[in-house]
Scaffold this motif. Structure first.
Motif, PDB file in Angstrom:
ATOM      1  N   VAL A  44      -3.939 157.003  76.985  1.00  0.00           N
ATOM      2  CA  VAL A  44      -4.421 156.697  75.639  1.00  0.00           C
ATOM      3  C   VAL A  44      -5.911 156.355  75.680  1.00  0.00           C
ATOM      4  CG1 VAL A  44      -4.262 155.001  73.752  1.00  0.00           C
ATOM      5  CG2 VAL A  44      -2.179 155.882  74.812  1.00  0.00           C
ATOM      6  N   ASP A  45      -6.609 156.751  74.636  1.00  0.00           N
ATOM      7  CA  ASP A  45      -7.996 156.345  74.456  1.00  0.00           C
ATOM      8  C   ASP A  45      -8.105 155.630  73.107  1.00  0.00           C
ATOM      9  OD1 ASP A  45     -10.631 155.968  74.972  1.00  0.00           O
ATOM     10  OD2 ASP A  45     -11.171 158.088  75.050  1.00  0.00           O
ATOM     11  N   TYR A  46      -9.236 155.029  72.850  1.00  0.00           N
ATOM     12  CA  TYR A  46      -9.404 154.321  71.576  1.00  0.00           C
ATOM     13  C   TYR A  46     -10.882 154.292  71.202  1.00  0.00           C
ATOM     14  CZ  TYR A  46     -10.966 150.391  74.469  1.00  0.00           C
ATOM     15  OH  TYR A  46     -11.660 149.600  75.357  1.00  0.00           O
ATOM     16  N   ARG A  47     -11.127 154.029  69.933  1.00  0.00           N
ATOM     17  CA  ARG A  47     -12.489 153.836  69.474  1.00  0.00           C
ATOM     18  C   ARG A  47     -12.501 152.765  68.399  1.00  0.00           C
ATOM     19  NH1 ARG A  47     -12.780 159.962  67.172  1.00  0.00           N
ATOM     20  NH2 ARG A  47     -11.371 159.764  65.399  1.00  0.00           N
ATOM     21  N   VAL A  48     -13.590 152.028  68.371  1.00  0.00           N
ATOM     22  CA  VAL A  48     -13.756 150.977  67.372  1.00  0.00           C
ATOM     23  C   VAL A  48     -14.735 151.477  66.330  1.00  0.00           C
ATOM     24  CG1 VAL A  48     -14.403 148.577  66.959  1.00  0.00           C
ATOM     25  CG2 VAL A  48     -13.380 149.228  69.146  1.00  0.00           C
ATOM     26  N   ASN A  66     -15.914 150.538  62.068  1.00  0.00           N
ATOM     27  CA  ASN A  66     -15.737 149.771  60.818  1.00  0.00           C
ATOM     28  C   ASN A  66     -14.764 148.612  61.000  1.00  0.00           C
ATOM     29  OD1 ASN A  66     -17.478 151.595  59.520  1.00  0.00           O
ATOM     30  ND2 ASN A  66     -15.760 152.944  58.991  1.00  0.00           N
ATOM     31  N   ALA A  67     -14.950 147.872  62.082  1.00  0.00           N
ATOM     32  CA  ALA A  67     -14.168 146.658  62.367  1.00  0.00           C
ATOM     33  C   ALA A  67     -12.681 146.926  62.594  1.00  0.00           C
ATOM     34  CB  ALA A  67     -14.353 145.636  61.242  1.00  0.00           C
ATOM     35  N   ALA A  68     -12.331 148.139  62.989  1.00  0.00           N
ATOM     36  CA  ALA A  68     -10.926 148.477  63.253  1.00  0.00           C
ATOM     37  C   ALA A  68     -10.831 149.365  64.492  1.00  0.00           C
ATOM     38  CB  ALA A  68     -10.313 149.181  62.055  1.00  0.00           C
ATOM     39  N   VAL A  69      -9.629 149.402  65.061  1.00  0.00           N
ATOM     40  CA  VAL A  69      -9.372 150.220  66.246  1.00  0.00           C
ATOM     41  C   VAL A  69      -8.554 151.436  65.857  1.00  0.00           C
ATOM     42  CG1 VAL A  69      -8.187 150.333  68.475  1.00  0.00           C
ATOM     43  CG2 VAL A  69      -9.468 148.291  67.853  1.00  0.00           C
ATOM     44  N   GLU A  70      -8.941 152.595  66.389  1.00  0.00           N
ATOM     45  CA  GLU A  70      -8.171 153.820  66.195  1.00  0.00           C
ATOM     46  C   GLU A  70      -7.704 154.314  67.559  1.00  0.00           C
ATOM     47  OE1 GLU A  70      -8.516 158.213  64.055  1.00  0.00           O
ATOM     48  OE2 GLU A  70     -10.333 157.101  64.560  1.00  0.00           O
ATOM     49  N   LEU A  71      -6.408 154.507  67.701  1.00  0.00           N
ATOM     50  CA  LEU A  71      -5.819 154.948  68.969  1.00  0.00           C
ATOM     51  C   LEU A  71      -5.725 156.467  69.013  1.00  0.00           C
ATOM     52  CD1 LEU A  71      -2.923 152.342  69.170  1.00  0.00           C
ATOM     53  CD2 LEU A  71      -5.169 152.207  70.254  1.00  0.00           C
ATOM     54  N   LEU A  72      -5.976 157.024  70.199  1.00  0.00           N
ATOM     55  CA  LEU A  72      -5.955 158.477  70.382  1.00  0.00           C
ATOM     56  C   LEU A  72      -5.209 158.821  71.659  1.00  0.00           C
ATOM     57  CD1 LEU A  72      -9.793 158.894  69.787  1.00  0.00           C
ATOM     58  CD2 LEU A  72      -8.042 159.442  68.103  1.00  0.00           C
ATOM     59  N   LEU A  73      -4.561 159.967  71.661  1.00  0.00           N
ATOM     60  CA  LEU A  73      -3.927 160.464  72.884  1.00  0.00           C
ATOM     61  C   LEU A  73      -4.954 161.188  73.751  1.00  0.00           C
ATOM     62  CD1 LEU A  73      -0.538 162.042  71.724  1.00  0.00           C
ATOM     63  CD2 LEU A  73      -0.824 160.018  73.143  1.00  0.00           C
ATOM     64  N   THR A  74      -4.841 161.020  75.058  1.00  0.00           N
ATOM     65  CA  THR A  74      -5.586 161.869  75.981  1.00  0.00           C
ATOM     66  C   THR A  74      -4.723 163.091  76.301  1.00  0.00           C
ATOM     67  OG1 THR A  74      -4.644 160.783  77.919  1.00  0.00           O
ATOM     68  CG2 THR A  74      -6.672 159.844  77.015  1.00  0.00           C
ATOM     69  N   THR A  75      -5.274 164.032  77.046  1.00  0.00           N
ATOM     70  CA  THR A  75      -4.481 165.201  77.459  1.00  0.00           C
ATOM     71  C   THR A  75      -3.280 164.758  78.282  1.00  0.00           C
ATOM     72  OG1 THR A  75      -6.458 166.581  77.482  1.00  0.00           O
ATOM     73  CG2 THR A  75      -4.550 167.392  78.699  1.00  0.00           C
ATOM     74  N   LYS A  76      -3.491 163.782  79.158  1.00  0.00           N
ATOM     75  CA  LYS A  76      -2.405 163.272  79.994  1.00  0.00           C
ATOM     76  C   LYS A  76      -1.311 162.650  79.130  1.00  0.00           C
ATOM     77  CE  LYS A  76      -1.505 160.093  83.855  1.00  0.00           C
ATOM     78  NZ  LYS A  76      -2.123 159.104  84.792  1.00  0.00           N
ATOM     79  N   GLY A  77      -1.719 161.890  78.124  1.00  0.00           N
ATOM     80  CA  GLY A  77      -0.740 161.276  77.231  1.00  0.00           C
ATOM     81  C   GLY A  77      -0.002 162.306  76.402  1.00  0.00           C
ATOM     82  N   PHE A  78      -0.715 163.338  75.981  1.00  0.00           N
ATOM     83  CA  PHE A  78      -0.098 164.403  75.179  1.00  0.00           C
ATOM     84  C   PHE A  78       0.947 165.158  75.985  1.00  0.00           C
ATOM     85  CE2 PHE A  78       0.144 168.686  73.439  1.00  0.00           C
ATOM     86  CZ  PHE A  78       0.315 168.432  72.095  1.00  0.00           C
ATOM     87  N   GLU A  79       0.673 165.350  77.273  1.00  0.00           N
ATOM     88  CA  GLU A  79       1.565 166.142  78.123  1.00  0.00           C
ATOM     89  C   GLU A  79       2.653 165.311  78.778  1.00  0.00           C
ATOM     90  OE1 GLU A  79      -1.092 168.070  80.814  1.00  0.00           O
ATOM     91  OE2 GLU A  79      -1.686 169.610  79.361  1.00  0.00           O
ATOM     92  N   GLN A  80       2.634 164.000  78.562  1.00  0.00           N
ATOM     93  CA  GLN A  80       3.677 163.151  79.120  1.00  0.00           C
ATOM     94  C   GLN A  80       5.030 163.615  78.601  1.00  0.00           C
ATOM     95  OE1 GLN A  80       4.195 161.130  81.329  1.00  0.00           O
ATOM     96  NE2 GLN A  80       5.568 159.476  80.819  1.00  0.00           N
TER      97      GLN A  80
END
Length: 231
Positions: A125-129, A131-145
């Motif tokens: 998983v990856d993430y980005r901050v 506007n004062a909030a966190v957004e979670l994202l899948l990496t390729t590894k997470g997608f292929e799990q």
């Protein structure tokens, strides 16, 4: 440290020796006002100290914050647990907000935060901050799990309340539409079959009506003749 949220961890990981209140905003894609609020919350929780000075206000990770980061590093080396798989499954299902995952799984914020950090540290998983909030994202590894438990939780994450049916995945919408279409076709075919039988019956009546009428006339004539003979 039950008051830990994942955004606290995300912010702590971005603080370094050069961080100030004034310079931190661009690092987390937030306005100065949003940044000040986030750092203020971290200070209230005891994870950072903010030193006032002329020009800039340096931000320093406190001992409590350092203890949290050490605990996270140890925890992230462990194998994935069922909670971790559930969190990953929800992210696969399209959930990007840690608070929403917390609500869906009915697990406290701290455990969700630790799970997300572990998944991030292991490359799922990856993430980005922003506007004062966190957004979670899948990496390729997470997608292929390809863990069955992850698939199960991903399917559960796609479920929505009736009010959110319009936002359901296209595949689910198509499946529902297909089932409804099947039901409509079944009803139509039954009605059509009933109509066909009725038409066949009416056609038979029309075909034999002259024979029936002839028989009635003949029977009437015989009856009248018998009456005359009796008289």
């Amino acid at each position: 440290m039950n008051d830990v949220e994942f955004i606290d961890i995300a912010l702590l990981r971005k603080i370094d020796a050069e961080t100030t209140v004034e310079s931190f905003g661009p690092k987390i894609n937030s306005t100065f006002f949003e940044t000040a609020n986030l750092l203020g919350a971290l200070k209230i929780k005891g994870f950072i100290d903010i030193h006032s000075s002329i020009g800039n206000s340096p931000v320093i990770i406190s001992e409590r914050g350092k203890m949290l980061l050490k605990e996270l590093d140890v925890f992230s080396q462990q194998n994935l647990s069922r909670v971790d798989l559930a969190v990953l499954g929800n992210i696969k299902g399209g959930i990007k907000d840690p608070k929403q995952i917390e609500s869906l799984l009915n697990v406290n914020a701290r455990d969700i935060a630790f799970s997300i950090y572990k998944l991030h540290n292991k490359g799922f998983v990856d993430y980005r901050v922003k506007n004062a909030a966190v957004e979670l994202l899948l990496t390729t590894k997470g997608f292929e799990q390809d863990n069955p438990d992850v698939k199960m939780h991903a399917i559960k994450a796609e479920m929505r309340s009736p009010a959110e049916v319009v936002n359901a995945p296209s595949e689910l919408k198509n499946k529902i539409a297909h089932e409804l279409a099947k039901e409509d076709i079944t009803v139509d075919e039954t009605a059509s079959a009933n109509i066909t039988e009725m038409d066949r019956l009416l056609a038979n009546i029309a075909y034999y009506k002259w024979y029936i009428m002839g028989g009635v006339v003949l029977a009437s004539a015989v009856a009248i003749a018998l009456l005359l003979l009796v008289k």
